[in-house]
Design a protein around this motif. Sequence first.
Motif, PDB file in Angstrom:
ATOM      1  N   HIS B  14      14.773  31.350 -26.883  1.00  0.00           N
ATOM      2  CA  HIS B  14      14.221  32.669 -26.580  1.00  0.00           C
ATOM      3  C   HIS B  14      12.784  32.825 -27.074  1.00  0.00           C
ATOM      4  O   HIS B  14      12.126  33.827 -26.787  1.00  0.00           O
ATOM      5  CB  HIS B  14      15.089  33.749 -27.223  1.00  0.00           C
ATOM      6  CG  HIS B  14      15.023  33.692 -28.714  1.00  0.00           C
ATOM      7  ND1 HIS B  14      14.038  34.306 -29.438  1.00  0.00           N
ATOM      8  CD2 HIS B  14      15.787  33.041 -29.603  1.00  0.00           C
ATOM      9  CE1 HIS B  14      14.208  34.050 -30.718  1.00  0.00           C
ATOM     10  NE2 HIS B  14      15.267  33.270 -30.848  1.00  0.00           N
TER      11      HIS B  14
ATOM     12  N   HIS C  14      20.665  29.070 -20.082  1.00  0.00           N
ATOM     13  CA  HIS C  14      19.672  29.980 -19.515  1.00  0.00           C
ATOM     14  C   HIS C  14      18.686  29.288 -18.578  1.00  0.00           C
ATOM     15  O   HIS C  14      17.858  29.931 -17.950  1.00  0.00           O
ATOM     16  CB  HIS C  14      18.884  30.638 -20.651  1.00  0.00           C
ATOM     17  CG  HIS C  14      18.064  29.634 -21.393  1.00  0.00           C
ATOM     18  ND1 HIS C  14      16.788  29.265 -21.005  1.00  0.00           N
ATOM     19  CD2 HIS C  14      18.363  28.882 -22.459  1.00  0.00           C
ATOM     20  CE1 HIS C  14      16.346  28.338 -21.834  1.00  0.00           C
ATOM     21  NE2 HIS C  14      17.274  28.090 -22.717  1.00  0.00           N
TER      22      HIS C  14
ATOM     23  N   HIS E  14      28.514  33.890 -21.326  1.00  0.00           N
ATOM     24  CA  HIS E  14      27.778  34.539 -20.239  1.00  0.00           C
ATOM     25  C   HIS E  14      28.409  34.299 -18.875  1.00  0.00           C
ATOM     26  O   HIS E  14      27.961  34.860 -17.876  1.00  0.00           O
ATOM     27  CB  HIS E  14      26.345  34.001 -20.222  1.00  0.00           C
ATOM     28  CG  HIS E  14      26.313  32.550 -19.875  1.00  0.00           C
ATOM     29  ND1 HIS E  14      26.295  32.091 -18.575  1.00  0.00           N
ATOM     30  CD2 HIS E  14      26.372  31.451 -20.652  1.00  0.00           C
ATOM     31  CE1 HIS E  14      26.313  30.773 -18.574  1.00  0.00           C
ATOM     32  NE2 HIS E  14      26.357  30.357 -19.820  1.00  0.00           N
TER      33      HIS E  14
ATOM     34  N   HIS G  14      27.476  39.135 -28.894  1.00  0.00           N
ATOM     35  CA  HIS G  14      27.325  40.020 -27.733  1.00  0.00           C
ATOM     36  C   HIS G  14      28.514  40.941 -27.546  1.00  0.00           C
ATOM     37  O   HIS G  14      28.512  41.804 -26.676  1.00  0.00           O
ATOM     38  CB  HIS G  14      27.152  39.170 -26.474  1.00  0.00           C
ATOM     39  CG  HIS G  14      28.386  38.371 -26.172  1.00  0.00           C
ATOM     40  ND1 HIS G  14      29.434  38.880 -25.439  1.00  0.00           N
ATOM     41  CD2 HIS G  14      28.762  37.134 -26.556  1.00  0.00           C
ATOM     42  CE1 HIS G  14      30.388  37.969 -25.367  1.00  0.00           C
ATOM     43  NE2 HIS G  14      30.004  36.907 -26.051  1.00  0.00           N
TER      44      HIS G  14
ATOM     45  N   PRO I  12      21.052  35.863 -36.993  1.00  0.00           N
ATOM     46  CA  PRO I  12      21.040  35.672 -35.540  1.00  0.00           C
ATOM     47  C   PRO I  12      19.693  36.107 -34.952  1.00  0.00           C
ATOM     48  O   PRO I  12      19.059  37.069 -35.410  1.00  0.00           O
ATOM     49  CB  PRO I  12      22.182  36.562 -35.041  1.00  0.00           C
ATOM     50  CG  PRO I  12      22.508  37.478 -36.151  1.00  0.00           C
ATOM     51  CD  PRO I  12      21.982  36.899 -37.421  1.00  0.00           C
ATOM     52  N   ALA I  13      19.270  35.374 -33.911  1.00  0.00           N
ATOM     53  CA  ALA I  13      17.961  35.619 -33.303  1.00  0.00           C
ATOM     54  C   ALA I  13      17.853  37.028 -32.730  1.00  0.00           C
ATOM     55  O   ALA I  13      16.770  37.609 -32.683  1.00  0.00           O
ATOM     56  CB  ALA I  13      17.723  34.587 -32.192  1.00  0.00           C
ATOM     57  N   HIS I  14      18.997  37.575 -32.316  1.00  0.00           N
ATOM     58  CA  HIS I  14      18.957  38.865 -31.626  1.00  0.00           C
ATOM     59  C   HIS I  14      18.870  40.046 -32.597  1.00  0.00           C
ATOM     60  O   HIS I  14      18.722  41.181 -32.184  1.00  0.00           O
ATOM     61  CB  HIS I  14      20.226  39.020 -30.776  1.00  0.00           C
ATOM     62  CG  HIS I  14      21.451  39.102 -31.632  1.00  0.00           C
ATOM     63  ND1 HIS I  14      21.911  40.280 -32.175  1.00  0.00           N
ATOM     64  CD2 HIS I  14      22.278  38.140 -32.084  1.00  0.00           C
ATOM     65  CE1 HIS I  14      22.977  40.040 -32.901  1.00  0.00           C
ATOM     66  NE2 HIS I  14      23.224  38.748 -32.867  1.00  0.00           N
ATOM     67  N   ASP I  16      17.876  42.954 -34.821  1.00  0.00           N
ATOM     68  CA  ASP I  16      16.695  43.814 -34.940  1.00  0.00           C
ATOM     69  C   ASP I  16      16.129  43.724 -36.362  1.00  0.00           C
ATOM     70  O   ASP I  16      16.878  43.898 -37.340  1.00  0.00           O
ATOM     71  CB  ASP I  16      17.104  45.263 -34.621  1.00  0.00           C
ATOM     72  CG  ASP I  16      15.966  46.236 -34.852  1.00  0.00           C
ATOM     73  OD1 ASP I  16      14.921  46.092 -34.191  1.00  0.00           O
ATOM     74  OD2 ASP I  16      16.118  47.129 -35.728  1.00  0.00           O
TER      75      ASP I  16
END
Lengths: 96, 96, 96, 96, 96, 96, 96, 96, 96, 96
Positions: B14, C14, E14, G14, I12-14, I16
């Motif tokens: 990412h 991805h 996903h 997720h 985790p990269a996600h 915030d």
Amino acid sequence: MLFQVEMLVKVPAHLDPAEFDRLKAEEKARAEDLQRAGTWRHLWRHVGAYANTSIFDVASNEELHAILTGLPLFPFMDITVTALCRHPSSIHSDDR
Amino acid sequence: MLFQVEMLVKVPAHLDPAEFDRLKAEEKARAEDLQRAGTWRHLWRHVGAYANTSIFDVASNEELHAILTGLPLFPFMDITVTALCRHPSSIHSDDR
Amino acid sequence: MLFQVEMLVKVPAHLDPAEFDRLKAEEKARAEDLQRAGTWRHLWRHVGAYANTSIFDVASNEELHAILTGLPLFPFMDITVTALCRHPSSIHSDDR
Amino acid sequence: MLFQVEMLVKVPAHLDPAEFDRLKAEEKARAEDLQRAGTWRHLWRHVGAYANTSIFDVASNEELHAILTGLPLFPFMDITVTALCRHPSSIHSDDR
Amino acid sequence: MLFQVEMLVKVPAHLDPAEFDRLKAEEKARAEDLQRAGTWRHLWRHVGAYANTSIFDVASNEELHAILTGLPLFPFMDITVTALCRHPSSIHSDDR
Amino acid sequence: MLFQVEMLVKVPAHLDPAEFDRLKAEEKARAEDLQRAGTWRHLWRHVGAYANTSIFDVASNEELHAILTGLPLFPFMDITVTALCRHPSSIHSDDR
Amino acid sequence: MLFQVEMLVKVPAHLDPAEFDRLKAEEKARAEDLQRAGTWRHLWRHVGAYANTSIFDVASNEELHAILTGLPLFPFMDITVTALCRHPSSIHSDDR
Amino acid sequence: MLFQVEMLVKVPAHLDPAEFDRLKAEEKARAEDLQRAGTWRHLWRHVGAYANTSIFDVASNEELHAILTGLPLFPFMDITVTALCRHPSSIHSDDR
Amino acid sequence: MLFQVEMLVKVPAHLDPAEFDRLKAEEKARAEDLQRAGTWRHLWRHVGAYANTSIFDVASNEELHAILTGLPLFPFMDITVTALCRHPSSIHSDDR
Amino acid sequence: MLFQVEMLVKVPAHLDPAEFDRLKAEEKARAEDLQRAGTWRHLWRHVGAYANTSIFDVASNEELHAILTGLPLFPFMDITVTALCRHPSSIHSDDR
């Protein structure tokens, strides 16, 4: 051409102490010769272990193999070889 | 006091390429500064990998921790630290 | 100088299929060029895997590193490098 | 049909040196015969180890098993077998 | 020629459920065809896992590779291949 | 009820060859009896190893344990047991 | 017939919290039903982990597979299955 | 306080069979005593292995350590200890 | 009762950054409270890693589990728990 | 400067019991001396194992290496060394 070599010495229980002392003295002499020749560039002990990290500068894979298998303690070593090259962020043209 | 540090960089999918380029440039500048200061003694690339073997010369564990966690790419690195000391067969009193 | 290189390709979920096809075509072209040049001596697929075993003949560690990190699929590969040399029981002076 | 075979020889401490020399001579003769027959296509030494990577070309799994278990040093070997096939990017119809 | 193949399916988070159902239906149809053809001799589920042990009977490594990489769920599988041969204590000349 | 059992035989260096031959003959006789009884459904050799993959059909965990620990070579074996069940894509109601 | 099952739950980043709560509630209800039925004999939490050790008492491998793959959290679990049997030193004829 | 303990017994080749029988008898007596006392709550054999899974109910870590290191076969065991606690989905207030 | 707990934090990269900062502040406050209470006896950082070694002094496994799973960063931690007890060579009756 | 050291003692089968008792007594005396000196800050036994976790406070890597390799049981130990530093959430300026 540089190689990182990590050596872990495992002394077998059956080894005669006098024979082991003789092998260690020979190993030390060989290591000193190769350091003086510039082939064995670095030699550091791992804290708390009968192990070392070494940096070798050799002309070929064959030369490295001959050196390592010729070490007096080779039969008792676990050896890991990692091929190295210059790092783009190194400030030394020939990292010694 | 010497430590062997192996760093494996794992670039997350990412990550914005421009941001990554910026981080790499900062990392390179930091590495060069620390080499000039004598703290980051050696820096070699592993052949075929985004990884390096480094030798640090620091006054304390705290100093090494501050350096490593302050690297711009630290969040993307797997780091292995091995405490080193002088090897009895080394011919250098202070192996550089 | 010979090196055994094993490459395992991990295609990220991805990745755009068209982009992936383009990268694979470039990888194939690069591999064919290097084979014709005699640098990439052997290239075999592992049965049941997106992986290969390759034998490279290079003049230095640096050359091998430049080749491997220049492969279009390099960012998606786990790579293992093993330095090789002539085996005393080989009947070939230069095993091809 | 090609197979990659990696052999790591572990010499037991109790093995009589004369017996071991005899086994090694037999192993060498066998390896040379199989190379001349085209069955043992490649044989490379791993740098710094009593180990090799070999490529065998056999008609069946049975033939490979018979060859490997018939090697004089088989009782002292850790063996890894990987089935290979032609790589789509290989420029050789029969990679030798 | 027999090969033991173990497949572990890792369904990515996903993946669209409808697409996954379609792939599973195709995988099932392919598996049934190959079983009827005698190529996929055995197929057993591992208790408590999305995994199987399979025995394939193929004419060559190439045939096995084509079958495995052609499976609809191949991109989501970790695959282990073990070459097999007749066991000297087997009472079956062709163990089915 | 099916179980996959993988056995790796490690012959200890101190074992008397005649005693080992006797144990192997007993092991073979036992394996043949259990195959004839339908309990030891399949028995395949791993290529290049003193190892096998077996499929057992037993009425209970206890029966399998009694069989495995009763094998003459059991003291020299590393054993891995995997519980199996019918695969939903199998075309056989009772996969033999 | 007893099986030891160890389950490690890995909650994907997720996953919608409300959906996860619903799955956990269903998992709990299912676990309680199976305990009341005597099928899920024991259920212990590992200290410091989202993991458990469970003992199942089932009539067959098939029954165990149906139970485990039917758990609402199955898609997020790493599961290890170990077949158990009575221990000769147990003082219980049917260890509960 | 509950602990899961897994014990794998490795019988050394040099052990005198009569001495080993004596140790096993003592081990069995000790295990039965501790089961009767309620300390060794469960004891199951692993299928196909000289290994067990045990559940201990002790007042402290010290008590568990004293029990395990006091077992006659302790010198020949690989032991894994996992601290357990009540599972929120358990229907038993004190899972026995 | 003492336990050694090693915690490795994987961000985790996600996540915030503001949320992460909030969690870290809460984690720090919780850690300080537990240290003041004497429950979290020791807390050391691993050099070059987002990881720590901690020593907890708790009355039961349940208490330790409640503490660890209640940490704000628990969802992002890999945790290893080792039960400790007094060492016979310790000169402290209650090593703090 | 703090280091976490984990020591696992593996007693070789051939070791004379009287010699082993002598070594253990010396080891205990050395450990007590080093604790009194403040160098060996903590020493805890692992439950169910002939192993310990220790915290050393030394002035340099060299001092730690000298201490560890000088331990009477060093030849029988597997040792893991982890460099530690102060944790930002520790409430102690010098965690003892």
